[in-house]
Design an enzyme around this catalytic site. Structure first.
Site, PDB file in Angstrom:
ATOM      1  N   GLY A 184     -66.211   4.983  93.728  1.00 37.77           N
ATOM      2  CA  GLY A 184     -66.836   5.349  92.470  1.00 37.77           C
ATOM      3  C   GLY A 184     -67.330   6.774  92.502  1.00 37.77           C
ATOM      4  O   GLY A 184     -66.956   7.565  93.370  1.00 37.77           O
ATOM      5  N   LEU A 194     -70.475   7.787  93.015  1.00 36.26           N
ATOM      6  CA  LEU A 194     -71.484   8.025  94.049  1.00 36.26           C
ATOM      7  C   LEU A 194     -71.149   7.343  95.363  1.00 36.26           C
ATOM      8  O   LEU A 194     -71.537   7.829  96.422  1.00 36.26           O
ATOM      9  CB  LEU A 194     -72.857   7.519  93.552  1.00 36.26           C
ATOM     10  N   ARG A 195     -70.445   6.221  95.311  1.00 37.41           N
ATOM     11  CA  ARG A 195     -70.208   5.453  96.519  1.00 37.41           C
ATOM     12  C   ARG A 195     -68.718   5.192  96.707  1.00 37.41           C
ATOM     13  O   ARG A 195     -67.941   5.250  95.759  1.00 37.41           O
ATOM     14  CB  ARG A 195     -70.960   4.116  96.473  1.00 37.41           C
ATOM     15  N   LYS A 236     -70.148  -1.081 100.612  1.00 39.53           N
ATOM     16  CA  LYS A 236     -70.199   0.175  99.873  1.00 39.53           C
ATOM     17  C   LYS A 236     -71.168   1.113 100.555  1.00 39.53           C
ATOM     18  O   LYS A 236     -72.273   0.710 100.950  1.00 39.53           O
ATOM     19  CB  LYS A 236     -70.632  -0.057  98.422  1.00 39.53           C
ATOM     20  N   GLU A 252     -71.568  -7.119  99.382  1.00 36.85           N
ATOM     21  CA  GLU A 252     -71.590  -8.185  98.396  1.00 36.85           C
ATOM     22  C   GLU A 252     -70.247  -8.893  98.421  1.00 36.85           C
ATOM     23  O   GLU A 252     -69.278  -8.381  98.992  1.00 36.85           O
ATOM     24  CB  GLU A 252     -71.873  -7.636  96.996  1.00 36.85           C
ATOM     25  N   MET A 304     -64.924  -9.835  94.348  1.00 37.43           N
ATOM     26  CA  MET A 304     -64.530 -10.516  93.119  1.00 37.43           C
ATOM     27  C   MET A 304     -63.049 -10.293  92.874  1.00 37.43           C
ATOM     28  O   MET A 304     -62.552  -9.181  93.011  1.00 37.43           O
ATOM     29  CB  MET A 304     -65.337  -9.989  91.932  1.00 37.43           C
ATOM     30  N   ASP A 309     -74.446   0.083  82.496  1.00 42.63           N
ATOM     31  CA  ASP A 309     -73.350   0.100  83.483  1.00 42.63           C
ATOM     32  C   ASP A 309     -73.001  -1.319  83.913  1.00 42.63           C
ATOM     33  O   ASP A 309     -72.800  -1.598  85.099  1.00 42.63           O
ATOM     34  CB  ASP A 309     -73.714   0.970  84.692  1.00 42.63           C
ATOM     35  N   HIS A 364     -75.298   2.118  70.483  1.00 41.80           N
ATOM     36  CA  HIS A 364     -75.277   0.665  70.476  1.00 41.80           C
ATOM     37  C   HIS A 364     -75.203   0.138  69.047  1.00 41.80           C
ATOM     38  O   HIS A 364     -75.911   0.615  68.148  1.00 41.80           O
ATOM     39  CB  HIS A 364     -76.525   0.104  71.171  1.00 41.80           C
ATOM     40  N   CYS A 373     -77.354 -10.247  69.265  1.00 41.44           N
ATOM     41  CA  CYS A 373     -78.607  -9.513  69.093  1.00 41.44           C
ATOM     42  C   CYS A 373     -79.443 -10.146  67.972  1.00 41.44           C
ATOM     43  O   CYS A 373     -80.669 -10.304  68.104  1.00 41.44           O
ATOM     44  CB  CYS A 373     -78.315  -8.049  68.767  1.00 41.44           C
TER      45      CYS A 373
END
Length: 1351
Positions: free
Chosen positions: A1127, A1129-1130, A1154, A1226, A1229, A1273, A1316, A1322
């Site tokens: 990604g 940052l990681r 990660k 983690e 998936m 995110d 949004h 909502c």
């Protein structure tokens, strides 16, 4: 340079080039004298003083003009009361005429290298289209992929060394790495001179790669009259007169456009034409396949006041042009740099910044520049948004452009050939226009189809299959030409035509994903009808046929069957080299094909050698395994068909053949065949030596049966061979020499057998046929000796010596020339008869072997009548004996000697190569010898009928001839595996007994320890204290972890298991059967966040605390084709858990670890010195735990009929022991990974209830936390989510950083409020519409109020 006399096509090309330049490009000349000043002198008519003093507005004197009229069209003084108001202009006072200056400049003072440049004189109003065509077609410049226009000072100035180094290296590196053009003024002063120095130091020697174009005014060039000439080669001296106001051309430019506006000594006329040319180049495509336009960058170095207007023009154009200013170069550049720094936040300057380019366009640009490292680092990153099909198109473009590094990068990021390759894409690849390569491929198609192709013919995969079969030859059948593929291909074409008539395809939808590549769901009817999975083999064959050696070598490394691919590449290149040599049009590429074939051949031998050294049995199995993808051929069959002698003569292949010959083949066939054949020769010899009776004898009948049964066996060989057509079967069968010999022998015997039943002279003719036929059967014995290790190489040498056709032809010519002349002189009165032909060659032939017929040299000896001129025969015989016996015979001996020495070193290798055919000849025959072989034929026919009646295909052997050896080797390997299994079972039984004994000892030791514990405890209180002391945690061993957003650390208490019970459990575990799994990987420590109530009351809110002790686990990194996990940052990596302590992780499951990128850690190191990665990982875990808790509350309060129940994954902290690195981990998936919004507030258009709920969840977190928190995110697979971002308005300072470093604070909240759109979820949750949203100042004040309240 081609010769005009030897190559008329080149002459016509140069003539057409001259005519095109002179018809398209023009020059400008002043045709009307307009005085620039009237104050010096006035007179009529024109005097000599006026001609030398008064200049025209164009800058020339009167005498320097070229007039068409004898008298200059002007008045030197005005009439009374009349003013001279006429202004000089280019349109009115200049005339355009064909250019008279173009060719090549040779700069003479550049002694270090040869510097030459193309140049042309063009008018100031020339069309930019014509100029670009000139540069691309006439000057053969490469198409620009980047345009670097250098602007700056025209006078000499001094650059600081650091600025000059950065400017020179950066400019040339950018141009060379991207294939860009550099545009300058082309003069030898100012910034253009520094560009020339940069080219000199960092540029290349190749003129075609030095694309540095100077656009210079014609009137300011010193000695410009020396450049006049049409298509000339002009030497040029760059060092001009220092007192002259004119300038010289820079010698390190590659091309010059000399702009002529009709003036002399005036600078600046080139700027307008230069800007038009730049805009026109910007509209061009980087490559015909790519939609990306040519990007342009302006580089500013120094400069005067006009540079400011130039920069403004660039940044305000559409599209805006980025401007790169070198600070420290002086004057205008420093001023622009200062203004940029002072007004960095001014909207006026920011509004001219170029729009962000989408990732697909960025990837196209990097692909055109061949910068795979940039694409990998900055474009193909985790979390990027890609339009549907963009990566597939990038892969197709990378293959067409031969970008090996890009193909590798896309494959590493999850692109799979089975998903990418379709019939349409594969045909597009084969129909890529590549000039000579495409013409050669079409030439191969014409040879394979035996027809000529029309202009514009589009190759199909069936055509490609025919070419592959044509090149490989033999019985090979391509998968593209098989019946099922042809039928599916026809259905696909029919469905495509129907779909075109019914309508066009719908527009592709844009989707967002967190992975750089996702499988494209193609619903086209064509692909659905053609269920063919393509793989790396198809792409490898394409690369070979398209002559892309580097791409073929890269694709050879991927996929399976690398050995077969190497052999196929060797064979295809070898056949293509042969075809190129046959066609005189492609002689230049035949040697390249041969070199590429040798390279693949060496790879095949290296792979086989490596496999044989590691495991000989498996290597031989590799040689004899049939491959469905390669027409059910084996690697050995492919090597033999490709004449790959080093491969066939390898030790592995020869070991296989030796085992086959001396093993089952020797026991079953070899001895029977030898004895049977020797008996046949003895009987046949007896038949031809004794008198032939009217009726055949018993011996003759046996010979007849033997030969007839042999003919039946040969017929069976032809009919059961692999080619599907009888013509192809016969062609392959007759390609063997011994088959031709057997055919002639059988045919001659049958002719003799038919003639012997008639009376004389037919019976005599039949007997003579028998006598001649036995020669072929005796020669056939040599085939048996060819298998022998000692006799085989000599037979190979003899076979090579027989190929002396041209020497025999030359000897026959000499023989006939002497024989005819001799016979004609000695027998002038001969009558026509067939004996003349015998007399011509009879005696001259035996003279070759030394028989000179001494008694017949003088025909007049012995009183015989002398024919006229008979004395000439002696002279002719002397000449003939000298030429034939001395010269030709010695040449023949030298030829044989040369062959012997040449073949002595390679005969063993050639024999090993031919040995395969010898052995396979006997392997494929039935085991009974003729004539008993007819019984084997009957058995085969009965077995075939039996399987036909059952309705099944016969599960017999294929045509490889090695099936029996498969069974033989498999039986041996089964016996070896059985013995090894028995030894393993014995060892396991011994270990089990030893473990039982060790368990008993452990029980005794545990009882002893328990007894001592009871004896030392005086009362129950002491026992309890001793027990508590064992369970207490040592404070010195606790890990002090940094700031957490929850309660401080707590520890768990562990309960001991009695030692006896533990031992019993261990012994019980030994009795449970399981499949042994090797534990690979590295040991890590896992720290988890655990939940516990804050108070003793179980209903009180729970708090999170870190486990005080890390639990061990073993993780093994995996390489997957599912796509990159990196990604912004990681960077992530999939890990397989092979073992874990106390089930902290589940063994056998795949996890995702990660780690923060090094550049991110470096940025935050000044804020968290010493433990930067740990601090960032803790905040990332706390961020996901916060989102997880809010999701739990959300699931509790939402209406019950809102069925999707999303949840965030649990995240743990990992310490990697080998390098001390901190990571998060983690569960992995699997499925369709989707991203619903990002940390800037952008969100997708929802199309399902789950997407509505997740977008409403972000809105709910903002309202639920009293506008303190906002979860963005959101991404994951289905209801499982991961990697959220928790936004806090007051969390932007590093000291208050509570969550991850991707918190954008107020900017993210503002973005969410603006973008949004509230949905049905909502409204059902009772959330307020965000259209009436607070301002950023209100959000900041509200966040400050909440912060003060917490304090």
């Amino acid at each position: 340079m081609c010769s005009l006399i030897s190559n008329p096509e080149c002459f016509f090309f140069l003539q057409s080039r001259k005519s095109w330049i002179e018809e398209t490009l023009f020059k400008r000349e002043c045709v009307r004298f307009i005085p620039s000043s009237w104050d010096q002198h006035r007179c009529v008519p024109v005097c000599q003083i006026c001609q030398n003093l008064i200049r025209c507005y164009c800058g020339r004197l009167v005498g320097e003009h070229s007039w068409q009229e004898p008298v200059p069209p002007l008045s030197f003084y005005a009439a009374s009361g009349q003013e001279m108001e006429e202004d000089w202009s280019i349109e009115v006072h200049t005339r355009a005429s064909p250019t008279n200056a173009y060719g090549t400049i040779d700069f003479e003072d550049t002694a270090t290298r040869v510097c030459r440049a193309k140049y042309v004189r063009v008018a100031v109003d020339s069309k930019p289209e014509a100029l670009l065509q000139l540069m691309l077609r006439e000057w053969q410049m490469e198409r620009p992929k980047l345009l670097l226009t250098v602007q700056g000072g025209t006078e000499n100035f001094v650059l600081p060394p650091k600025v000059m180094q950065a400017f020179s290296k950066g400019l040339i590196t950018a141009a060379l790495s991207t294939g860009g053009w550099i545009l300058t003024d082309g003069i030898n002063t100012g910034v253009s001179k520094y560009v020339g120095e940069a080219v000199k130091v960092f540029g290349g020697h190749d003129l075609r790669k030095r694309n540095t174009v100077g656009i210079t005014p014609w009137g300011v060039i010193d000695n410009n009259m020396d450049l006049i000439g049409r298509d000339v080669f002009k030497p040029y001296q760059p060092l001009g007169n220092p007192l002259s106001k004119r300038v010289c051309l820079n010698g390190f430019h590659s091309h010059f456009l000399l702009v002529d506006d009709g003036t002399l000594g005036k600078y600046g006329c080139q700027q307008g034409l230069r800007r038009k040319l730049e805009k026109h180049i910007q509209q061009q495509k980087i490559h015909p396949r790519l939609n990306q336009r040519v990007p342009m960058v302006c580089v500013v170095v120094e400069g005067g006041p006009s540079i400011a207007f130039t920069v403004l023009d660039y940044v305000s154009s559409a599209p805006p042009v980025p401007v790169f200013v070198f600070e420290g170069s002086g004057r205008a550049a420093d001023l622009l740099s200062f203004l940029h720094k002072q007004t960095a936040n001014d909207r006026y300057f920011n509004k001219h910044s170029p729009d962000l380019v989408c990732p697909a366009e960025q990837l196209n640009m990097a692909l055109a520049w061949d910068q795979a490292d940039i694409a990998q680092k900055d474009i193909l990153v985790y979390g990027q948004h890609w339009p549907v099909g963009s990566l597939e198109k990038a892969m197709l473009d990378a293959l067409v452009l031969d970008r090996v590094s890009f193909v590798k990068m896309l494959i590493d990021n999850g692109m799979t050939m089975s998903h990418f390759l379709t019939v349409e894409r594969l045909e597009d690849l084969y129909n890529t226009p590549l000039g000579q390569t495409q013409r050669f491929l079409q030439h191969l198609v014409e040879d394979a189809k035996q027809t000529s192709l029309p202009a514009g013919y589009r190759l199909s995969l069936i055509d490609v299959g025919l070419v592959i079969e044509y090149l490989i030859g033999g019985a090979y059948r391509s998968s593209y030409t098989r019946k099922h593929f042809r039928a599916a291909y026809s259905r696909m074409l029919g469905l495509k035509s129907n779909s075109r008539r019914n309508g066009s395809r719908q527009d592709l939808q844009f989707f967002r994903t967190a992975q750089p590549y996702k499988r494209k769901v193609d619903s086209s009817l064509g692909d659905a009808s053609l269920q063919v999975l393509f793989n790396f083999n198809d792409l490898f064959v394409w690369a070979v046929l398209q002559q892309r050696q580097q791409m073929a070598l890269f694709l050879w490394q991927h996929g399976e069957e690398a050995l077969a691919r190497a052999i196929v590449g060797c064979k295809l290149y070898r056949s293509m080299a042969f075809e190129a040599r046959l066609s005189s049009m492609y002689d230049n590429i035949a040697e390249k094909f041969k070199a590429d074939s040798l390279e693949f051949g060496k790879l095949a031998v290296d792979v086989l050698d490596c496999a044989f050294r590691q495991n000989g049995q498996m290597a031989m199995k590799l040689l004899t395994s049939e491959m469905e993808a390669w027409s059910h051929f084996t690697c050995l069959q492919l090597a033999v068909s490709s004449c790959h002698r080093p491969f066939v003569s390898h030790s592995c292949t020869q070991t296989l053949l030796t085992d086959l010959w001396t093993g089952p083949l020797n026991m079953r066939k070899n001895s029977f065949m030898k004895m049977s054949y020797l008996c046949f020769l003895m009987l046949f010899s007896f038949v031809v030596l004794v008198k032939m009776e009217n009726r055949p004898s018993i011996q003759e009948w046996l010979v007849i049966f033997y030969i007839v049964s042999t003919a039946v066996e040969k017929t069976r060989e032809v009919l059961m061979s692999e080619p599907r057509k009888l013509r192809q079967k016969l062609k392959i069968w007759f390609s063997e020499y011994w088959n031709i010999s057997d055919f002639v022998a059988i045919l001659l015997f049958l002719v003799g057998f038919a003639l012997r039943w008639h009376s004389d002279p037919y019976r005599t003719a039949g007997r003579i046929a028998y006598c001649l036929d036995i020669i072929f059967w005796f020669i056939r014995v040599l085939d048996l000796l060819a298998v022998n290790q000692h006799a085989g190489p000599y037979l190979t040498i003899i076979t090579k010596m027989v190929n002396m056709f041209f020497i025999v032809v030359m000897m026959a010519i000499v023989l006939l020339s002497f024989g005819v002349s001799r016979k004609a002189i000695l027998s002038p009165d001969e009558e026509p008869s067939w004996s003349l032909a015998r007399d011509i060659v009879f005696q001259p032939y035996w003279m070759i072997f030394g028989e000179v017929y001494a008694g017949e040299i003088d025909p007049c000896a012995g009183g015989n009548s002398c024919p006229p001129a008979s004395f000439l025969t002696s002279f002719l015989q002397a000449v003939y004996m000298f030429v034939q016996y001395i010269i030709m015979v010695n040449v023949l001996i030298a030829f044989f000697n040369n062959i012997y020495f040449d073949m002595a070193s390679t005969s063993n290798k050639l024999w090993k190569y031919n040995r395969y055919r010898y052995i396979m000849t006997y392997q494929e025959r039935p085991w009974l010898p003729p004539p008993l072989i007819l019984l084997s034929h009957m058995a085969l026919a009965l077995r075939c009928i039996y399987w036909k009646l059952l309705g099944n295909t016969e599960p017999g052997e294929r045509g490889s001839g090695l099936s029996e050896y498969y069974m033989f080797v498999s039986e041996e390997m089964s016996v070896m595996v059985g013995e090894i299994s028995e030894k393993v079972n014995c060892i396991q039984h011994s270990l089990s007994e030893l473990d039982c004994q060790m368990g008993q000892l452990q029980d005794l030791s545990a009882l002893a320890v328990d007894t001592l514990t009871l004896l030392t405890a005086s009362d129950s209180l002491q026992k309890e204290e001793a027990r508590l002391a064992q369970c207490r945690i040592n404070p010195t061993l606790q890990h002090v972890l940094p700031h957490s957003w929850t309660l401080p650390h707590r520890s768990n208490t562990d309960c001991d298991v009695p030692t006896t019970e533990r031992n019993n459990l261990m012994r019980l575990a030994q009795t449970i059967p399981f499949t042994p799994v090797s534990i690979f990987g590295e040991e890590v420590s896992i720290y988890t966040l655990e939940e516990a109530p804050c108070d003793a009351d179980a209903d009180s809110p729970s708090a999170s605390f870190w486990s005080s002790k890390g639990l061990s686990a073993i993780l093994q990194p995996l390489s997957s084709e599912e796509g990159s996990l990196d990604g912004g940052l990681r960077q992530g990596c999939r890990m397989l858990c092979t073992w874990a302590e106390q089930d902290v992780l589940k063994p056998g499951l795949i996890y995702v670890a990660k780690a923060f990128k090094s550049e991110v850690v470096h940025v935050w190191q000044k804020h968290f010195p010493g433990s930067t990665a740990l601090q960032l990982c803790l905040r990332e875990i706390q961020q996901q735990r916060a989102a997880q808790k809010m999701m739990q509350v959300f699931n509790q309060i939402k209406p019950h009929d809102m069925h999707p129940t999303p949840r965030f994954l649990d995240v743990s902290l990992v310490l990697w022991h080998s390098n001390g690195q901190w990571l998060t981990i983690e569960r992995n998936m699997t499925g369709d990974f989707r991203k619903y919004n990002n940390n800037t507030g952008e969100e997708i258009t929802p199309c399902s209830s789950l997407e509505d709920m997740l977008l409403a969840f972000s809105h709910w977190t903002y309202e639920h936390s009293c506008k303190e928190l906002l979860v963005l995110d959101i991404q994951g697979v289905g209801e499982e989510l991961t990697d959220p971002t928790v936004i806090m308005a007051d969390d932007q300072r590093w000291r208050d950083l509570l969550f991850g470093p991707d918190n954008l604070g107020v900017a993210a909240i503002n973005g969410f409020l603006q973008k949004h759109t509230c949905n049905l979820c909502c409204h059902r949750l009772g959330l307020k519409d965000l259209r009436t949203r607070p301002t950023s100042s209100e959000i900041s004040s509200e966040a400050g109020r909440i912060s003060r309240k917490e304090e």
